[in-house]
Design an enzyme around this catalytic site. Structure first.
Site, PDB file in Angstrom:
ATOM      1  N   SER A 130       0.824  -1.213   0.000  1.00 44.39           N
ATOM      2  CA  SER A 130       0.000   0.000   0.000  1.00 44.39           C
ATOM      3  C   SER A 130       0.853   1.256   0.000  1.00 44.39           C
ATOM      4  O   SER A 130       1.975   1.256   0.513  1.00 44.39           O
ATOM      5  CB  SER A 130      -0.911   0.034   1.227  1.00 44.39           C
ATOM      6  N   LYS A 185      -4.542  -6.701   3.404  1.00 43.33           N
ATOM      7  CA  LYS A 185      -4.535  -5.569   2.454  1.00 43.33           C
ATOM      8  C   LYS A 185      -5.973  -5.235   2.022  1.00 43.33           C
ATOM      9  O   LYS A 185      -6.333  -4.063   1.857  1.00 43.33           O
ATOM     10  CB  LYS A 185      -3.661  -5.895   1.237  1.00 43.33           C
ATOM     11  N   HIS A 188      -7.524  -3.337   4.720  1.00 39.91           N
ATOM     12  CA  HIS A 188      -6.939  -1.990   4.625  1.00 39.91           C
ATOM     13  C   HIS A 188      -7.711  -1.169   3.592  1.00 39.91           C
ATOM     14  O   HIS A 188      -8.095  -0.022   3.828  1.00 39.91           O
ATOM     15  CB  HIS A 188      -5.461  -2.088   4.240  1.00 39.91           C
ATOM     16  N   ASN A 189      -7.951  -1.759   2.438  1.00 45.99           N
ATOM     17  CA  ASN A 189      -8.641  -1.018   1.380  1.00 45.99           C
ATOM     18  C   ASN A 189     -10.100  -0.750   1.731  1.00 45.99           C
ATOM     19  O   ASN A 189     -10.634   0.301   1.371  1.00 45.99           O
ATOM     20  CB  ASN A 189      -8.536  -1.761   0.044  1.00 45.99           C
ATOM     21  N   GLU A 192      -9.903   2.064   3.873  1.00 48.42           N
ATOM     22  CA  GLU A 192      -9.569   3.216   3.008  1.00 48.42           C
ATOM     23  C   GLU A 192     -10.860   3.791   2.388  1.00 48.42           C
ATOM     24  O   GLU A 192     -11.093   5.004   2.428  1.00 48.42           O
ATOM     25  CB  GLU A 192      -8.606   2.720   1.924  1.00 48.42           C
TER      26      GLU A 192
HETATM   27  C1  6PG Z   1      -3.128   1.460  -1.624  1.00 44.08           C
HETATM   28  C2  6PG Z   1      -4.386   1.630  -2.417  1.00 44.08           C
HETATM   29  C3  6PG Z   1      -4.190   1.057  -3.768  1.00 44.08           C
HETATM   30  C4  6PG Z   1      -5.131   1.627  -4.804  1.00 44.08           C
HETATM   31  C5  6PG Z   1      -6.473   1.050  -4.806  1.00 44.08           C
HETATM   32  C6  6PG Z   1      -7.591   2.055  -5.013  1.00 44.08           C
HETATM   33  O1  6PG Z   1      -3.242   0.905  -0.550  1.00 44.08           O
HETATM   34  O2  6PG Z   1      -2.088   1.906  -2.098  1.00 44.08           O
HETATM   35  O3  6PG Z   1      -5.445   0.969  -1.791  1.00 44.08           O
HETATM   36  O4  6PG Z   1      -4.183  -0.322  -3.645  1.00 44.08           O
HETATM   37  O5  6PG Z   1      -5.165   2.982  -4.752  1.00 44.08           O
HETATM   38  O6  6PG Z   1      -6.453   0.186  -5.881  1.00 44.08           O
HETATM   39  O7  6PG Z   1      -8.725   1.322  -5.103  1.00 44.08           O
HETATM   40  P1  6PG Z   1     -10.007   1.723  -5.935  1.00 44.08           P
HETATM   41  O8  6PG Z   1      -9.598   1.925  -7.366  1.00 44.08           O
HETATM   42  O9  6PG Z   1     -10.893   0.570  -5.728  1.00 44.08           O
HETATM   43  O10 6PG Z   1     -10.502   2.999  -5.314  1.00 44.08           O
END
Ligand code: 6PG
Length: 470
Positions: A130, A185, A188-189, A192
């Site tokens: 990430s 991860k 985490h997302n 996010e």
């Molecule tokens: C990270 C982000 C990375 C990316 C995602 C965005 O941790 O660096 O999560 O993995 O920015 O792919 O996800 P979306 O396109 O689903 O918003």
């Protein structure tokens, strides 16, 4: 033919792969690189500048493999899904059983589980990375999964390239077997998505409820970033709100279409949470809101039919309330996320290290924030306790919940949607209620299907007297 002296190899020189390769080279590890399109490899190498001596560009997969020291370690940074399987298949005939492939893309952890248990004839790790391009280049947060011995083989490289937390700890941690790293991860997302959605909601209340323009929003977020909400996402939100569109001279925010994209990792988290029966309503609300955002035409018809919302708030809430509401929402969201990780740990027999997960998220990754230090401490004291019950967080919740209630209520009364903040609040109210309302559901289930129920008095009578009503 290139010499076999590269410590590690990397396949896939897209934005993330190229940044990661430069990071590895900069930390002093000779790295061989290969990309399906040779011109991409050439331009990558041409732009590598002072790092070029550490980089071995290769023009075929055979050349790439023979440039690596044996036993080999190869990072894949290709799009998640079929491309990973195809790349593994292409490498298989060229590799030995002790060579290691590390999938560093955003794989679905079920795929990583499958690849880990398949008879690939080589070693395999799944690694969540990430931090976007900047993180990959100068220090990402790394969540590894697979056999511990395979992780140990390359951990000196991963800890060297990873972000360092304020206490100096490298943000690269082995999470457990098989898909454990990609699972962490994914959560985490999910978080996010939730953090981003809650920020978007308070922005919406500022814009539509309090009549603040983009520069005022930018100043507010910048101020918050010096307090308990200090985090990468609040910081960049201030930056987004402050930016000016070079074409029109208007605030950038005011010219960006309000339809969110997604590659799906947040959605995977919501789906997996349902499988685990682990409630993550703030994440689910965030995924829902992204999906609704994409339905521009339907939303316009809704506004035509029901009239424009929102209305201005008439002094009901303040910017301070919004900050407090965000703090409460964030605690509730992370409490749900860590509880989901706990549920997965048990269901998949992984022994996921919760305090270490909070620590590995403190730097490098998109959800990095100052609050994660306190979360790591609280989880270190008792990883089995929900975060809302850790004294530091229950105290903060008591302070901030009244503001969250005011914001969610004002939003509901004035037509300002706050789905993630509202979902967090409802979950909290369910979680602090000893006598809930599922007795009614149990009664209904028994009434129409004789499903039975437990009684409060423990007595041995498990069906209701529904009689002729049944
Ligand atoms: C990270 C982000 C990375 C990316 C995602 C965005 O941790 O660096 O999560 O993995 O920015 O792919 O996800 P979306 O396109 O689903 O918003």
């Amino acid at each position: 033919m290139a010499m076999s002296h590269a410590e590690i190899g990397l396949i896939g020189l897209g934005t993330m792969g190229a940044a990661l390769a430069l990071n590895i080279a900069e930390k002093g590890f000779p790295i061989a690189v290969w990309n399906r399109t040779t011109s991409v490899t050439d331009s990558f190498f041409d732009a590598a500048g002072a790092l070029a001596p550490k980089i071995i560009p290769t023009r075929s997969l055979t050349e790439f493999v023979s440039a690596l020291k044996s036993p080999r370690a190869i990072i894949l940074m290709v799009p998640a899904g079929q491309a990973v399987d195809d790349q593994i298949a292409a490498l298989q005939p060229l590799l030995n059983s002790d060579d290691l492939i590390i999938d560093a893309g955003n794989a679905n952890f079920h795929d990583t589980n499958r690849r880990s248990s398949a008879a690939l004839g080589l070693r395999f790790l799944g690694m969540g990375v990430s931090g976007g391009e900047e993180g990959a280049r100068h220090g990402p947060s790394i969540m590894g999964g697979g056999a511990r011995a395979d992780w140990d083989r390359i951990s000196h490289i991963l800890t060297a390239i990873a972000a360092k937390a304020d206490d100096g700890m490298p943000c690269a941690t082995w999470m457990g077997e098989a898909g454990a790293g990609h699972f962490v991860k994914a959560v985490h997302n999910g978080i996010e998505y939730a953090d981003m959605q809650m920020i978007a909601e308070v922005y919406g209340v500022m814009r539509d409820g309090l009549g603040m323009d983009a520069p005022a929003v930018a100043t507010t977020f910048a101020t918050w970033n010096a307090g308990p909400l200090k985090s990468y996402l609040i910081e960049i939100s201030a930056g987004v709100a402050a930016a000016i569109d070079p074409i029109t001279g208007a605030a950038m925010l005011d010219v960006i279409l309000d339809a969110a994209g997604q590659k799906g990792t947040g959605r995977w988290t919501a789906i997996e949470a349902q499988h685990l029966a682990a409630p993550v309503p703030v994440i689910e609300a965030a995924v829902m809101a992204r999906n609704v955002s994409a339905r521009l035409g339907e939303r316009a018809k809704g506004e035509d039919r029901f009239g424009p919302a929102p209305m201005r708030l008439s002094g009901e809430i303040t910017v301070d309330d919004l900050e407090q509401a965000m703090i409460a929402g964030k605690i509730l969201c992370y409490a749900q996320g860590f509880a989901m990780i706990s549920a997965a740990s048990e269901a998949f027999k992984w022994a996921l290290p919760l305090p270490e997960i909070a620590k590995v998220w403190r730097a490098g990754c998109i959800i990095r924030s100052s609050m994660l230090d306190a979360m790591a401490r609280a989880l270190g004291e008792d990883a089995g306790r929900n975060l809302i019950l850790a004294p530091e967080f229950s105290d903060r919740l008591e302070e901030t919940l009244p503001a969250l209630r005011r914001v969610v209520a004002a939003g509901a009364l004035n037509g300002l949607a706050c789905p993630a903040l509202g979902a967090g609040l409802s979950w909290f109210d369910l979680m602090r209620t000893r006598r809930g309302t599922a007795n009614m559901i149990q009664g209904q289930r028994d009434f129409f299907g004789a499903h039975g129920f437990d009684r409060l008095d423990g007595a041995d009578h498990h069906h209701g007297p529904w009689g002729s009503h049944a």
